[in-house]
Motif scaffolding. Structure first.
Motif, PDB file in Angstrom:
ATOM      1  N   THR A 155      26.805  34.373  41.207  1.00 21.64           N
ATOM      2  CA  THR A 155      27.823  34.772  42.186  1.00 21.64           C
ATOM      3  C   THR A 155      27.500  33.982  43.679  1.00 21.64           C
ATOM      4  O   THR A 155      26.096  33.698  43.667  1.00 21.64           O
ATOM      5  CB  THR A 155      27.756  36.227  42.651  1.00 21.64           C
ATOM      6  N   SER A 156      28.804  34.079  44.276  1.00 17.61           N
ATOM      7  CA  SER A 156      28.202  33.371  45.484  1.00 17.61           C
ATOM      8  C   SER A 156      28.496  34.195  46.622  1.00 17.61           C
ATOM      9  O   SER A 156      28.092  34.057  47.756  1.00 17.61           O
ATOM     10  CB  SER A 156      29.350  31.981  45.585  1.00 17.61           C
ATOM     11  N   LYS A 157      28.514  35.637  46.233  1.00 15.07           N
ATOM     12  CA  LYS A 157      28.861  36.519  47.209  1.00 15.07           C
ATOM     13  C   LYS A 157      27.472  37.336  47.929  1.00 15.07           C
ATOM     14  O   LYS A 157      27.704  37.760  49.197  1.00 15.07           O
ATOM     15  CB  LYS A 157      29.821  37.328  46.651  1.00 15.07           C
ATOM     16  N   GLY A 195      28.812  39.115  39.822  1.00 14.89           N
ATOM     17  CA  GLY A 195      28.788  38.054  39.093  1.00 14.89           C
ATOM     18  C   GLY A 195      28.857  38.379  37.623  1.00 14.89           C
ATOM     19  O   GLY A 195      28.111  37.591  36.886  1.00 14.89           O
ATOM     20  N   ASN A 236      38.912  38.169  42.679  1.00 21.23           N
ATOM     21  CA  ASN A 236      38.284  36.927  42.959  1.00 21.23           C
ATOM     22  C   ASN A 236      39.296  35.887  43.861  1.00 21.23           C
ATOM     23  O   ASN A 236      38.832  35.363  44.599  1.00 21.23           O
ATOM     24  CB  ASN A 236      38.066  36.093  41.732  1.00 21.23           C
TER      25      ASN A 236
HETATM   26  P1  ADP Z   1      31.809  37.985  41.447  1.00 21.34           P
HETATM   27  O1  ADP Z   1      33.274  37.973  42.137  1.00 21.34           O
HETATM   28  O2  ADP Z   1      31.083  39.506  41.517  1.00 21.34           O
HETATM   29  O3  ADP Z   1      30.971  37.021  42.396  1.00 21.34           O
HETATM   30  P2  ADP Z   1      32.915  36.667  39.297  1.00 21.34           P
HETATM   31  O4  ADP Z   1      32.260  36.549  37.611  1.00 21.34           O
HETATM   32  O5  ADP Z   1      34.064  37.332  39.434  1.00 21.34           O
HETATM   33  O6  ADP Z   1      31.615  37.313  40.090  1.00 21.34           O
HETATM   34  O7  ADP Z   1      32.917  35.114  39.982  1.00 21.34           O
HETATM   35  C1  ADP Z   1      31.881  34.325  39.944  1.00 21.34           C
HETATM   36  C2  ADP Z   1      31.920  33.411  41.089  1.00 21.34           C
HETATM   37  O8  ADP Z   1      32.865  32.356  40.631  1.00 21.34           O
HETATM   38  C3  ADP Z   1      32.079  34.078  42.161  1.00 21.34           C
HETATM   39  O9  ADP Z   1      31.289  34.357  43.119  1.00 21.34           O
HETATM   40  C4  ADP Z   1      32.941  32.798  43.058  1.00 21.34           C
HETATM   41  O10 ADP Z   1      31.923  32.170  43.603  1.00 21.34           O
HETATM   42  C5  ADP Z   1      33.451  31.772  41.823  1.00 21.34           C
HETATM   43  N1  ADP Z   1      34.918  32.400  41.709  1.00 21.34           N
HETATM   44  C6  ADP Z   1      35.486  33.036  40.762  1.00 21.34           C
HETATM   45  N2  ADP Z   1      36.864  33.011  40.665  1.00 21.34           N
HETATM   46  C7  ADP Z   1      37.085  32.274  41.802  1.00 21.34           C
HETATM   47  C8  ADP Z   1      38.502  31.891  42.488  1.00 21.34           C
HETATM   48  N3  ADP Z   1      39.796  32.276  42.385  1.00 21.34           N
HETATM   49  N4  ADP Z   1      38.271  30.874  43.422  1.00 21.34           N
HETATM   50  C9  ADP Z   1      37.078  30.343  43.862  1.00 21.34           C
HETATM   51  N5  ADP Z   1      35.920  30.762  43.509  1.00 21.34           N
HETATM   52  C10 ADP Z   1      35.939  31.668  42.305  1.00 21.34           C
END
Ligand code: ADP
Ligand code: MG
Length: 594
Positions: free
Chosen positions: A80-82, A99, A36
């Motif tokens: 998720t933002s991705k 996510g 992340n």
């Molecule tokens: P994913 O990485 O598959 O999107 P995660 O559960 O790991 O799912 O994280 C969810 C969301 O939280 C991410 O899509 C991101 O937008 C946000 N996020 C997580 N960790 C960070 C970080 N270290 N810095 C900025 N945004 C983060």
């Protein structure tokens, strides 16, 4: 009254079940959080673990941070933002996209997330505990994100019980941290075990990063690999045979920046070393594969790193050829010769004595392989033509420097029972007596004309030996190669072997141990391709018969070894790829007296 036996699980329970897939051990938490941080564009990532991550995992990044609203959503499953839609799924450029990670971690541990974006006046902190609704509050801190995970699996004692010892769990984390550092040499990666700094790797190029993380000599022990074909690029470094390991712990492969495991790629690298490695040795490599994400399926299981390529075979060949040509072209002869043009050209036509088969031979300076030259036939031949007079001169100079000292007799000193020390025009020459003798024996035996092999001495009485059926079978398989060495044997199916002749330098009475040792080595070495069987066996023979480290040599034997070594076509390397000598320049010695 409804008649349901099926019901929808409450979200926290669903998350806890899903967490079983994503969070298997403390290392999984570290992996997800650093991914992340990478996705957030961090240039420095700091990881602190306590109690092998069971007590605490704290990851600090200086990436983009989150808004208050995003923070509130971060631990919700499938948030998720991705990616947004299906077409994004087929061209993933981030590490995460499901996510699921934060939701899963928050289902089995206490999570605190602190975050601030550069544009925001204040940051925010979220506290989440399994089964409870998270709360968000203002937080005053630096730009970036910190995630603190405590009490992993406190609410799932069964899982906690399954964790291995702290040592093992820490080793998993440490491996993941190495992968991160090697995947992203451009980021600073800091890793603490409690208060103890494990490493602080500053941004570097890949070569220096590898040197720091794997503790190898960047300039002398790593060979660059770089090739592209059909939309696939392989780039990185492979280690010289001298730093090969007994395990695969020095092997790192990345696909578009993501650590992966590919048995096929690892095998491709290994075969490029040919017989430079002993059986059971694993080369060190750090290779980055880059391919168009449209062409590779990276939508693998969250914990599975094994990747299959659409076109497995072309990736295999690309990696194998890139590694082989890197090993051939690089300066694998001792570093002192680095300035000689010769060093850049491992394949040279060298003058040979008539007994070695005339001038039409090419010596691979890396492997010591001697082969007939086929002008214009291959890239190897092209390398020979690129051979310059200057390179030849440089080499001759070094050699004549060594030889000049020889009149009347080159003084040689045996040091510590293993080094032979002498001088050249440029410095002190330190020869490894065992590696040198292996080289000498190897070339001597290889130079014998294959047709007139009967150099063995017939034994007055044949010796009868007993060996395992496996060894007897191996002996039968290699019988021609053994005969070429001067052995004459009849191996019977029941494991009895009649030995009629042995090479002249096998001491009487040692026939059995010599054969047994060689067969054992053959077993370990695995199969040689047909055209290398003879060389492979000769290298084994040379290693078996060479003087050992610690063996005392008489003064005349000492100078004989040095003289014979520098009369070899490939004096720099033993047949197994170990350097045979180094030169300590007089300049360097002089500078120590200042
Ligand atoms: P994913 O990485 O598959 O999107 P995660 O559960 O790991 O799912 O994280 C969810 C969301 O939280 C991410 O899509 C991101 O937008 C946000 N996020 C997580 N960790 C960070 C970080 N270290 N810095 C900025 N945004 C983060
Ligand atoms: Mg993620």
């Amino acid at each position: 009254m409804t008649d349901h036996t099926i019901h929808i699980l409450p979200e926290h329970l669903a998350n806890q079940i899903a967490a079983g897939e994503v969070v298997q051990r403390p290392e999984s938490v570290v992996k997800e959080l650093v991914e992340n941080a990478v996705d957030a564009g961090a240039s420095t990532i700091t990881v602190v673990v306590k109690g092998a991550g069971k007590q605490l995992v704290h990851v600090i990044d200086d990436g983009g941070g989150m808004s208050k609203d995003d923070l509130a959503l971060a631990t919700v499953r499938h948030a998720t933002s991705k990616i947004r839609n299906e077409s994004d799924l087929h061209a993933i450029r981030t590490m995460g996209f499901r996510g699921e990670a934060l939701a899963s971690i928050a289902a089995v541990a206490d999570v605190e997330m602190r975050t601030r974006r550069v544009a925001d006046d204040t940051g925010w902190v979220l506290h989440a505990r399994p089964g409870q609704t998270p709360d968000v509050a203002p937080w005053a801190g630096d730009v970036g994100t910190q995630v603190i995970v405590r009490n992993l699996f406190a609410n799932v004692p069964a899982r906690r019980k399954f964790l291995k010892s702290d040592l093992t769990e820490f080793r998993h984390i440490s491996e993941t941290m190495q992968k991160l550092a090697l995947a992203r040499p451009d980021r600073r990666v800091v890793f603490y075990d409690g208060d103890v700094l494990v490493f602080d790797a500053r941004p570097a190029d890949l070569r220096d990063r590898i040197a720091e993380i794997l503790a190898v000599d960047a300039r002398r022990q790593l060979v660059p690999v770089d090739a592209t074909e059909g939309g696939v690029t392989v780039r990185g470094y492979v280690g010289l045979p001298g730093i090969a390991r007994q395990s695969r712990s020095g092997q790192f492969l990345f696909l578009n920046g993501r650590p992966i495991v590919s048995r096929s790629v690892a095998h491709a690298v290994l075969t490029a070393y040919e017989h430079l490695l002993d059986g059971g040795q694993h080369p060190v490599f750090v290779l980055h594969l880059d391919v168009d994400p449209q062409r590779v399926d990276v939508n693998v299981h969250p914990q599975k790193h094994e990747v299959k390529f659409d076109d497995e075979r072309s990736v295999y060949l690309l990696v194998q050829q890139a590694t082989a040509s890197a090993l051939q072209q690089s300066n694998v002869i001792p570093a002192f010769a680095a300035d000689l043009g010769l060093a850049q050209r491992p394949l040279q036509s060298l003058p040979m004595t008539p007994s070695q088969g005339g001038g039409g031979l090419v010596v691979n300076r890396l492997t010591g392989e001697i082969m007939p030259s086929r002008a214009g036939a291959s890239p190897r031949a092209a390398t020979q033509r690129g051979y310059t007079a200057a390179a030849r001169e440089g080499y001759d100079q070094l050699m004549s420097g060594l030889m000049r000292e020889e009149t009347p007799a080159m003084p040689v000193l045996q040091a510590d029972g293993r080094w032979l020390v002498t001088t050249s025009a440029d410095g002190l020459v330190v020869v490894d007596q065992q590696a040198a003798h292996e080289r000498i024996l190897f070339e001597r035996v290889m130079a014998r004309d294959a047709a007139t092999q009967h150099v063995g001495q017939a034994l007055l009485f044949s010796v009868q030996l007993r060996m395992s059926a496996a060894h007897a079978a191996l002996l039968r398989e290699y019988v021609l190669e053994f005969e070429a060495l001067g052995f004459r044997v009849d191996a019977h199916a029941d494991g009895s072997v009649d030995v009629h002749a042995v090479p002249a330098d096998v001491r009487p009475g040692s026939e059995e141990t010599v054969l047994a040792d060689m067969l054992r080595e053959l077993e370990v070495a695995g199969r040689f391709p047909a055209e290398r069987r003879r060389e492979g066996l000769v290298a084994i023979y040379a290693a078996r018969q060479a003087v050992r480290r610690g063996e005392r040599l008489q003064p005349d034997e000492q100078s004989q070894v040095v003289r014979d070594l520098f009369a070899c076509a490939v004096p720099h390397m033993s047949p197994r790829g170990v350097p045979t000598y180094v030169v300590i320049p007089f300049d360097e010695i002089g500078s120590r007296f200042r």
